[in-house]
Design a protein around this motif. Structure first.
Motif, PDB file in Angstrom:
ATOM      1  N   VAL A 108      -6.696  -3.343 -10.809  1.00 27.84           N
ATOM      2  CA  VAL A 108      -6.783  -4.107  -9.551  1.00 27.84           C
ATOM      3  C   VAL A 108      -5.705  -3.961  -8.478  1.00 27.84           C
ATOM      4  O   VAL A 108      -5.963  -3.788  -7.386  1.00 27.84           O
ATOM      5  CB  VAL A 108      -7.118  -5.794 -10.044  1.00 27.84           C
ATOM      6  CG1 VAL A 108      -7.072  -6.369  -8.654  1.00 27.84           C
ATOM      7  CG2 VAL A 108      -8.469  -5.908 -10.643  1.00 27.84           C
ATOM      8  N   ILE A 109      -4.573  -3.804  -9.296  1.00 26.89           N
ATOM      9  CA  ILE A 109      -3.514  -3.679  -8.054  1.00 26.89           C
ATOM     10  C   ILE A 109      -3.507  -2.293  -7.235  1.00 26.89           C
ATOM     11  O   ILE A 109      -3.323  -1.942  -6.228  1.00 26.89           O
ATOM     12  CB  ILE A 109      -2.056  -3.535  -9.136  1.00 26.89           C
ATOM     13  CG1 ILE A 109      -1.953  -5.056  -9.303  1.00 26.89           C
ATOM     14  CG2 ILE A 109      -1.024  -2.997  -8.238  1.00 26.89           C
ATOM     15  CD1 ILE A 109      -0.620  -5.153 -10.181  1.00 26.89           C
ATOM     16  N   THR A 110      -3.778  -1.147  -8.178  1.00 30.33           N
ATOM     17  CA  THR A 110      -4.281   0.090  -7.627  1.00 30.33           C
ATOM     18  C   THR A 110      -5.435  -0.035  -6.493  1.00 30.33           C
ATOM     19  O   THR A 110      -5.171   0.584  -5.304  1.00 30.33           O
ATOM     20  CB  THR A 110      -4.726   1.325  -8.671  1.00 30.33           C
ATOM     21  OG1 THR A 110      -3.715   1.270  -9.570  1.00 30.33           O
ATOM     22  CG2 THR A 110      -4.987   2.500  -7.995  1.00 30.33           C
TER      23      THR A 110
ATOM     24  N   ARG B  94      -3.393   5.433  -3.501  1.00 30.14           N
ATOM     25  CA  ARG B  94      -4.500   6.273  -2.685  1.00 30.14           C
ATOM     26  C   ARG B  94      -4.626   7.441  -3.416  1.00 30.14           C
ATOM     27  O   ARG B  94      -5.648   7.953  -3.509  1.00 30.14           O
ATOM     28  CB  ARG B  94      -3.814   6.533  -1.053  1.00 30.14           C
ATOM     29  CG  ARG B  94      -4.023   5.301  -0.298  1.00 30.14           C
ATOM     30  CD  ARG B  94      -3.808   5.494   1.177  1.00 30.14           C
ATOM     31  NE  ARG B  94      -2.641   6.091   1.525  1.00 30.14           N
ATOM     32  CZ  ARG B  94      -1.644   5.392   1.871  1.00 30.14           C
ATOM     33  NH1 ARG B  94      -1.752   3.943   2.008  1.00 30.14           N
ATOM     34  NH2 ARG B  94      -0.381   5.673   2.238  1.00 30.14           N
ATOM     35  N   ALA B  95      -3.499   8.123  -3.773  1.00 29.12           N
ATOM     36  CA  ALA B  95      -3.793   9.587  -4.543  1.00 29.12           C
ATOM     37  C   ALA B  95      -4.397   9.352  -5.813  1.00 29.12           C
ATOM     38  O   ALA B  95      -5.382  10.108  -6.205  1.00 29.12           O
ATOM     39  CB  ALA B  95      -2.610  10.191  -4.602  1.00 29.12           C
ATOM     40  N   ALA B  96      -4.027   8.137  -6.573  1.00 33.31           N
ATOM     41  CA  ALA B  96      -4.656   7.996  -7.671  1.00 33.31           C
ATOM     42  C   ALA B  96      -6.313   7.627  -7.789  1.00 33.31           C
ATOM     43  O   ALA B  96      -6.938   8.078  -8.514  1.00 33.31           O
ATOM     44  CB  ALA B  96      -4.056   6.921  -8.369  1.00 33.31           C
ATOM     45  N   LEU B  97      -6.442   6.838  -6.598  1.00 34.74           N
ATOM     46  CA  LEU B  97      -7.999   6.326  -6.469  1.00 34.74           C
ATOM     47  C   LEU B  97      -8.774   7.717  -5.978  1.00 34.74           C
ATOM     48  O   LEU B  97      -9.934   8.063  -6.545  1.00 34.74           O
ATOM     49  CB  LEU B  97      -7.992   5.340  -5.493  1.00 34.74           C
ATOM     50  CG  LEU B  97      -9.465   4.671  -5.416  1.00 34.74           C
ATOM     51  CD1 LEU B  97      -9.692   3.935  -6.647  1.00 34.74           C
ATOM     52  CD2 LEU B  97      -9.506   4.072  -4.125  1.00 34.74           C
ATOM     53  N   GLU B  98      -7.904   8.574  -5.517  1.00 31.98           N
ATOM     54  CA  GLU B  98      -8.879   9.806  -4.910  1.00 31.98           C
ATOM     55  C   GLU B  98      -9.153  10.672  -6.120  1.00 31.98           C
ATOM     56  O   GLU B  98     -10.160  11.435  -6.281  1.00 31.98           O
ATOM     57  CB  GLU B  98      -8.041  10.682  -3.940  1.00 31.98           C
ATOM     58  CG  GLU B  98      -8.163   9.866  -2.524  1.00 31.98           C
ATOM     59  CD  GLU B  98      -7.404  10.486  -1.314  1.00 31.98           C
ATOM     60  OE1 GLU B  98      -6.774  11.748  -2.096  1.00 31.98           O
ATOM     61  OE2 GLU B  98      -7.153  10.170  -0.481  1.00 31.98           O
ATOM     62  N   ARG B  99      -8.103  10.923  -7.210  1.00 31.50           N
ATOM     63  CA  ARG B  99      -8.198  11.761  -8.291  1.00 31.50           C
ATOM     64  C   ARG B  99      -9.243  11.117  -9.305  1.00 31.50           C
ATOM     65  O   ARG B  99      -9.766  11.974  -9.796  1.00 31.50           O
ATOM     66  CB  ARG B  99      -6.893  11.869  -8.907  1.00 31.50           C
ATOM     67  CG  ARG B  99      -5.637  12.706  -8.337  1.00 31.50           C
ATOM     68  CD  ARG B  99      -4.731  12.976  -9.390  1.00 31.50           C
ATOM     69  NE  ARG B  99      -4.056  12.159  -9.882  1.00 31.50           N
ATOM     70  CZ  ARG B  99      -2.926  11.291  -9.042  1.00 31.50           C
ATOM     71  NH1 ARG B  99      -2.536  12.003  -7.961  1.00 31.50           N
ATOM     72  NH2 ARG B  99      -2.556  10.086  -9.816  1.00 31.50           N
TER      73      ARG B  99
ATOM     74  N   GLY C 251       0.792  -1.258   0.053  1.00 35.86           N
ATOM     75  CA  GLY C 251       0.014  -0.121  -0.034  1.00 35.86           C
ATOM     76  C   GLY C 251       0.884   1.231  -0.100  1.00 35.86           C
ATOM     77  O   GLY C 251       1.688   1.395   0.660  1.00 35.86           O
ATOM     78  N   ASN C 252       0.572   2.225  -0.852  1.00 37.86           N
ATOM     79  CA  ASN C 252       1.243   3.501  -0.859  1.00 37.86           C
ATOM     80  C   ASN C 252       0.365   4.772  -1.347  1.00 37.86           C
ATOM     81  O   ASN C 252      -0.784   4.479  -1.545  1.00 37.86           O
ATOM     82  CB  ASN C 252       2.167   3.262  -2.221  1.00 37.86           C
ATOM     83  CG  ASN C 252       1.694   3.050  -3.418  1.00 37.86           C
ATOM     84  OD1 ASN C 252       1.195   3.934  -3.944  1.00 37.86           O
ATOM     85  ND2 ASN C 252       1.876   1.942  -3.830  1.00 37.86           N
ATOM     86  N   ARG C 253       1.002   5.813  -0.898  1.00 41.91           N
ATOM     87  CA  ARG C 253       0.216   7.077  -1.144  1.00 41.91           C
ATOM     88  C   ARG C 253      -0.163   7.328  -2.414  1.00 41.91           C
ATOM     89  O   ARG C 253      -0.975   7.918  -2.877  1.00 41.91           O
ATOM     90  CB  ARG C 253       0.990   8.206  -0.555  1.00 41.91           C
ATOM     91  CG  ARG C 253       2.423   8.333  -1.050  1.00 41.91           C
ATOM     92  CD  ARG C 253       3.201   9.600  -0.154  1.00 41.91           C
ATOM     93  NE  ARG C 253       4.578   9.808  -0.823  1.00 41.91           N
ATOM     94  CZ  ARG C 253       4.647  10.463  -1.915  1.00 41.91           C
ATOM     95  NH1 ARG C 253       3.815  10.949  -2.364  1.00 41.91           N
ATOM     96  NH2 ARG C 253       6.045  10.614  -2.176  1.00 41.91           N
TER      97      ARG C 253
ATOM     98  N   GLY D  86      -5.878   0.438  -0.721  1.00 37.90           N
ATOM     99  CA  GLY D  86      -6.616  -0.106   0.363  1.00 37.90           C
ATOM    100  C   GLY D  86      -8.222   0.264   0.131  1.00 37.90           C
ATOM    101  O   GLY D  86      -8.976  -0.271   1.144  1.00 37.90           O
ATOM    102  N   PHE D  87      -8.697   0.395  -1.070  1.00 39.58           N
ATOM    103  CA  PHE D  87      -9.852   0.461  -1.370  1.00 39.58           C
ATOM    104  C   PHE D  87     -10.500  -0.793  -1.305  1.00 39.58           C
ATOM    105  O   PHE D  87     -11.631  -1.166  -1.007  1.00 39.58           O
ATOM    106  CB  PHE D  87     -10.001   1.021  -2.919  1.00 39.58           C
ATOM    107  CG  PHE D  87     -11.368   0.847  -3.462  1.00 39.58           C
ATOM    108  CD1 PHE D  87     -12.258   1.810  -2.897  1.00 39.58           C
ATOM    109  CD2 PHE D  87     -11.920   0.142  -4.209  1.00 39.58           C
ATOM    110  CE1 PHE D  87     -13.771   1.781  -3.499  1.00 39.58           C
ATOM    111  CE2 PHE D  87     -13.058  -0.233  -4.872  1.00 39.58           C
ATOM    112  CZ  PHE D  87     -14.090   0.967  -4.698  1.00 39.58           C
ATOM    113  N   VAL D  88      -9.714  -1.907  -1.884  1.00 37.20           N
ATOM    114  CA  VAL D  88     -10.091  -3.287  -1.646  1.00 37.20           C
ATOM    115  C   VAL D  88      -9.122  -4.025  -0.534  1.00 37.20           C
ATOM    116  O   VAL D  88      -7.962  -3.760  -0.790  1.00 37.20           O
ATOM    117  CB  VAL D  88     -10.176  -4.023  -2.764  1.00 37.20           C
ATOM    118  CG1 VAL D  88     -10.596  -5.580  -2.566  1.00 37.20           C
ATOM    119  CG2 VAL D  88     -11.407  -3.431  -4.025  1.00 37.20           C
TER     120      VAL D  88
END
Length: 216
Positions: free
Chosen positions: A204-206, A145-150, A140-142, A211-213
């Motif tokens: 899926v890796i993202t 997380r940032a990519a998912l938020e964007r 898990g890395n920031r 942490g989304f999944v």
């Protein structure tokens, strides 16, 4: 047209076994073999296979670097199916992060091998084993997380991504959500575009790294 496959493994017996299994199918053709990752790029350019079945551990150039080389230097690259002995091998996870499209154990049954090749050729990801999903969560890395938020996925896109992470195909996702398969395909395309992911595997890796999944 048959699905064309390039076999890459440093063990001749493994290549012979895979060839025998795949060539028994009327819709699959093995067009070449290589004993090391260093031979992959020129062979891919020459043979233009649909799928490369790639051993992850090889002596000169491993499957991770060979995957990167194919995706970096070949126009319209083939799908890459990582083939390995151990399901909890960190090399497998690194190969998937590098852009491989799926995962297959060498001890898989013949029917599973054939199914894997067909599924990857169609562009639908394979189910990651629990051990690989756990590795993804550990990484898990920031950035993820940032990519998912964007991405700002819609509620429906989030549902589709969760089911993608479980390894479901478009048809299975459609059945689960009671929507059409073409609608699922549109959602998947939107998810990839929003995440900036090359394919389903990278999305899926993202999902796991962010942490989304969470791994089951």
């Amino acid at each position: 047209m048959p699905v064309t496959v390039l076999l890459v493994d440093d063990e001749p017996l493994v290549r012979a076994g895979l060839r025998a299994v795949l060539e028994a199918q009327p819709d699959i053709e093995v067009v070449g073999e290589a004993a090391d990752g260093a031979s992959v790029v020129p062979l891919v350019r020459q043979l233009r296979p649909d799928v490369v079945a790639m051993d992850v551990r090889m002596p000169l150039l491993d499957g991770i670097e060979a995957t990167r080389a194919v995706l970096r230097t070949v126009d319209s690259p083939p799908k890459i199916l990582v083939v390995t002995t151990f399901e909890n091998d960190e090399y497998v996870y690194q190969a998937l992060r590098a852009g491989a499209d799926g995962f297959l154990l060498k001890r898989a049954r013949p029917s599973e091998i054939v199914h894997a090749v067909r599924l990857v050729a169609e562009g639908e990801t394979l189910l990651f084993p629990a051990a690989v999903r756990a590795l993804a969560a550990e990484y898990g890395n920031r950035h993820a997380r940032a990519a998912l938020e964007r991405a700002a996925l819609t509620e429906r896109e989030e549902s589709v991504l969760r089911l993608m992470a479980r390894g479901l195909t478009n048809v299975e996702i459609a059945s689960e959500l009671i929507i059409g398969a073409e609608t699922v395909k549109s959602h998947v395309s939107a998810i990839l575009a929003k995440l900036g992911a090359r394919d389903r595997t990278q999305a899926v890796i993202t999902a796991y790294e962010s942490g989304f999944v969470a791994p089951a």
